[in-house]
Design an enzyme around this catalytic site. Structure first.
Site, PDB file in Angstrom:
ATOM      1  CE  LYS A  51      -4.465  -1.100   0.143  1.00 52.33           C
ATOM      2  NZ  LYS A  51      -5.480  -0.502  -0.757  1.00 52.33           N
ATOM      3  CB  SER A 302      -0.908  -8.284  -1.048  1.00 50.42           C
ATOM      4  OG  SER A 302      -1.862  -8.901  -0.192  1.00 50.42           O
TER       5      SER A 302
END
Length: 402
Positions: A51, A302
């Site tokens: 992110k 992720s």
């Protein structure tokens, strides 16, 4: 429309601000699946997830005037940390609105990056609604979690790195939440290697992109929940969805037990700690349709922001799912030596007593009887069958506890 040039520009912007995370080959999972398996380890990224890429790229494209009052964002945890860290690098205030169910580890980490945290609502969508209100009230800039070209371009740099490090990659398996990550990666990967296969993975409890694909447009889920909190969302992005539709070959979902087992498998076999959202790519490969197992495959891990309490529950759930943990309830005669005889039998069968408790005060028990709860470490499903058979043969009415 997002294009390769924007993603390459983002890569230039991010150089020196983020880690170039490793792409590693897994001998174990290659042998287990029968195809070459690689992991792109964004769980090792700064702030613990991909992110920060989108957050840094978005903020770098704003004017001093736009950033003067600071930034606000809604997040289940990872976007909050990325925005908070990016804001700290710029020396501007950051306000993060997070769901009330946000894991403590993510909340504390966000505060450690210097952000103010407001807890609001049951999920990301509730938090986003409040973040928009606060942005208006305080004159702060709202940083999108996924539905923005600059954010998608930042996330797309993951795709550039994968194909720079492994040009021969044939399949990419990527988590889907709001869609910013897979949209950015898909644009980069398709431009560099048009015939590459791109598979998106959602939690079965939050299939917003899959339902949008079936309907032909984004739809709002009535409810969404999963261990993979980082990808729990009720509606896929308006800007990310057309890219997903155009460039992503397949969208699949994975169940909670599969996610839990993937987290534990990554720890045990690859020595990698991931959160639920970070493990869904491997969960799909291991427990999904075997048709996914084609060609040299990259599973994107992720994120790695999982708190200790959640990890403990996940380990137990995965061990039960793999037949390595057994909970049983047994009623015994309440007399000296009865418990010792039971423990001796369990030892002879080769099970390890992880935890034991007994209750003689239950009103449901006959006088002179005691209820014993055993939690046993086992060697697999066959061993569990042997344990239960031995217990029944010796007159113990063992009842499974879920």
């Amino acid at each position: 429309m997002l294009d390769l040039d924007q993603i390459r520009a983002a890569a230039d912007t991010l150089r020196g601000r983020i880690h170039r995370t490793p792409l590693i080959h897994s001998h174990y999972f290659t042998a287990r699946t029968g195809i070459p398996v690689h992991f792109k380890c964004e769980n090792l990224q700064r702030t613990g997830s991909f992110k920060i890429r989108g957050a840094c790229n978005f903020l770098s494209r704003q004017t001093v005037k736009e950033l003067r009052s600071g930034v606000v964002a809604a997040s289940a945890g990872n976007h909050a940390q990325g925005v908070a860290h990016a804001a700290a690098l710029l020396g501007i205030p950051a306000l993060m609105v997070m769901p009330e169910s946000t894991p403590l580890a993510k909340l504390l980490a966000t505060q450690d990056y210097g952000a103010e945290v407001v807890l609001h609502g049951a999920n990301f969508d509730d938090a986003l609604s409040r973040a928009r209100e606060l942005a208006s009230e305080r004159g702060m800039l709202l940083v999108p979690a996924f539905d923005d070209p600059a954010v998608m371009a930042g996330q797309g740099t993951v795709g550039l790195e994968i194909l720079e490090d492994l040009p021969e990659a044939e399949t990419l398996i990527v988590p889907i939440g709001g869609g910013g990550l897979i949209a950015g990666i898909a644009v980069a990967a398709r431009a560099l290697k048009p015939n590459i296969r791109i598979v998106g993975v959602e939690a079965a409890g939050s299939p917003a992109a899959l339902l949008a694909r079936r309907q032909g447009a984004p739809v709002t889920l009535a409810a969404a929940a999963s261990l993979a909190d980082g990808i729990v969302i009720k509606r896929v992005g308006e800007q990310t969805f057309p890219i997903i539709e155009a460039l992503v070959d397949e969208i699949v979902t994975v169940e909670e037990d599969a996610i839990a087992q993937a987290i534990v498998s990554l720890m045990e076999k690859a020595k990698l700690v991931t959160e639920g959202a970070g493990a869904v790519s491997l969960a799909a490969l291991l427990f999904g349709n075997r048709a996914l197992r084609t060609g040299r495959t990259v599973c994107l891990l992720s994120g790695g922001n999982i708190d200790v309490q959640t990890l403990a529950r996940v380990v137990e759930r995965a061990m039960i799912g793999e037949g390595r943990f057994l909970k049983v309830c047994i009623e015994l005669e309440d007399s000296p030596g009865a418990l010792a005889r039971l423990a001796e039998l369990v030892a002879r069968i080769g099970a390890n007593i992880f935890h034991i408790s007994h209750d003689r005060r239950s009103a449901a028990l006959p006088l002179g009887r005691v209820e014993v709860h055993l939690e046993l470490e086992t060697r697999g499903p066959e061993h569990i069958r042997d344990i239960l058979e031995n217990l029944h043969e010796q007159g113990y009415g063992a009842r499974l506890v879920r």
